[in-house]
Scaffold this active site. Structure first.
Site, PDB file in Angstrom:
ATOM      1  N   ALA A 251     -15.177  21.108 -13.640  1.00 37.62           N
ATOM      2  CA  ALA A 251     -16.167  21.877 -14.508  1.00 37.62           C
ATOM      3  C   ALA A 251     -17.459  20.996 -14.654  1.00 37.62           C
ATOM      4  CB  ALA A 251     -15.736  21.989 -15.951  1.00 37.62           C
ATOM      5  N   LYS A 252     -18.598  21.609 -14.686  1.00 38.36           N
ATOM      6  CA  LYS A 252     -19.689  20.817 -14.733  1.00 38.36           C
ATOM      7  C   LYS A 252     -19.804  20.006 -16.223  1.00 38.36           C
ATOM      8  CE  LYS A 252     -24.534  20.894 -13.579  1.00 38.36           C
ATOM      9  NZ  LYS A 252     -24.864  20.347 -12.369  1.00 38.36           N
TER      10      LYS A 252
END
Ligand code: GLU
Length: 290
Positions: A251-252
């Site tokens: 995930a970013k």
């Protein structure tokens, strides 16, 4: 099945940038189709007008090209296909299998908190059934904002037991009850992920669905919808997710580089494609093959 009949797809939602996990899904689907002389389709799942962004679409297509993937036919967008989903919903409505739900998120959370025995599914508490119609109840007031939910128990009683095939998990008995009465049309969007994906995969003739194991449970509902709507049943391959060094899904917000980060920085795409085609994961990530 003749090998030339194999049709796979990559169906990203343009609500963010792609990461290595998406590369794995896209490459697997692409490579399977190419190896069999079949077709590989790209579909942009942009029904969520509030979150889908055009720059993400552009970035996704640039990422796929950067990975060396080519697709067949035009890129299809779900936002252009709403009448198709509406027709599927109308059919389920005519069968008496969906009901309007007027609950807000806060209503649902309150109801769950107040209940001693709220049913839970793989992704958390299930919809407690507040708006599910009871016998003898009058017609609901459809002038109020509402979603449409599938009455899963009723639908499953109609179809009887269902199975689907996953290339990793084998024959799977469908358990749509695990997800509860899912939303098939949202208050703000006249469809939902479940309804649109099932409609499109059938309409586009997809025969093998390759996607991450995080969507494994959604397939229980998809199988039920296929039975209700008389749609063909594809084979599934839910692949293990790519995890970061701490075992978290990419995930970013955890700082995982996106494909766009790497592409724009001039990285060699072979760091991704080589590792994935060797059955591993790039960049110190690992593949969860449990
Ligand atoms: N659009 C979904 C996503 O980006 C994937 C849909 C699917 O592969 O079934 O998570």
């Amino acid at each position: 099945m003749l090998s030339t009949d194999l049709i796979t797809r990559f169906a990203p939602s343009p609500t963010g940038l792609l990461h290595a996990g998406h590369a794995l899904s896209a490459m697997m689907a692409h490579d399977r189709a190419r190896a069999a002389g079949g077709r590989f389709i790209v579909r942009i799942e942009d029904i969520d007008g509030g979150r889908a962004r055009e720059p993400f679409v552009e970035s996704i297509l640039a990422d796929l090209a950067w990975l060396g993937l080519s697709w067949d036919g035009p890129v299809v967008r779900q936002s252009a296909r709403l009448p198709l989903y509406r027709a599927a919903l109308d059919r389920l409505r005519a069968m008496g299998l969906v009901y309007p739900c007027f609950c807000t998120r806060a209503d649902i959370a309150r109801e769950i908190a107040a209940s001693q025995s709220a049913p839970h599914g793989p992704d958390g508490p299930l919809y407690p059934g507040t708006c599910r119609p009871a016998a003898g109840q009058g017609e609901p007031d459809l002038s109020r904002p509402h979603a449409w939910r599938l009455d899963v128990a009723r639908a499953a009683a109609l179809t009887g037991p269902l199975v689907w095939t996953d290339e990793r998990a084998g024959q799977v008995a469908a358990r749509p009850d695990l997800l509860g009465d899912v939303v098939l049309a949202r208050k703000d969007v006249p469809t939902s992920y479940h309804l649109a994906v099932v409609t499109d995969d059938a309409d586009q003739g997809v025969t093998l669905i390759v996607r991450g194991a995080d969507l494994f449970h959604a397939t229980h509902v998809h199988r039920l919808l296929q039975a209700l709507l008389d749609l063909p049943v594809p084979v599934y391959h839910h692949h293990g997710l790519i995890l970061d060094a701490d075992g978290r899904r990419l995930a970013k917000r955890h700082g995982a580089p996106t494909l766009a980060d790497l592409r724009v920085a001039g990285a060699d795409p072979a760091i991704i494609t080589g590792a994935i085609r060797n059955g591993g994961a790039p960049l110190g990530f690992r593949r969860d093959d449990a």
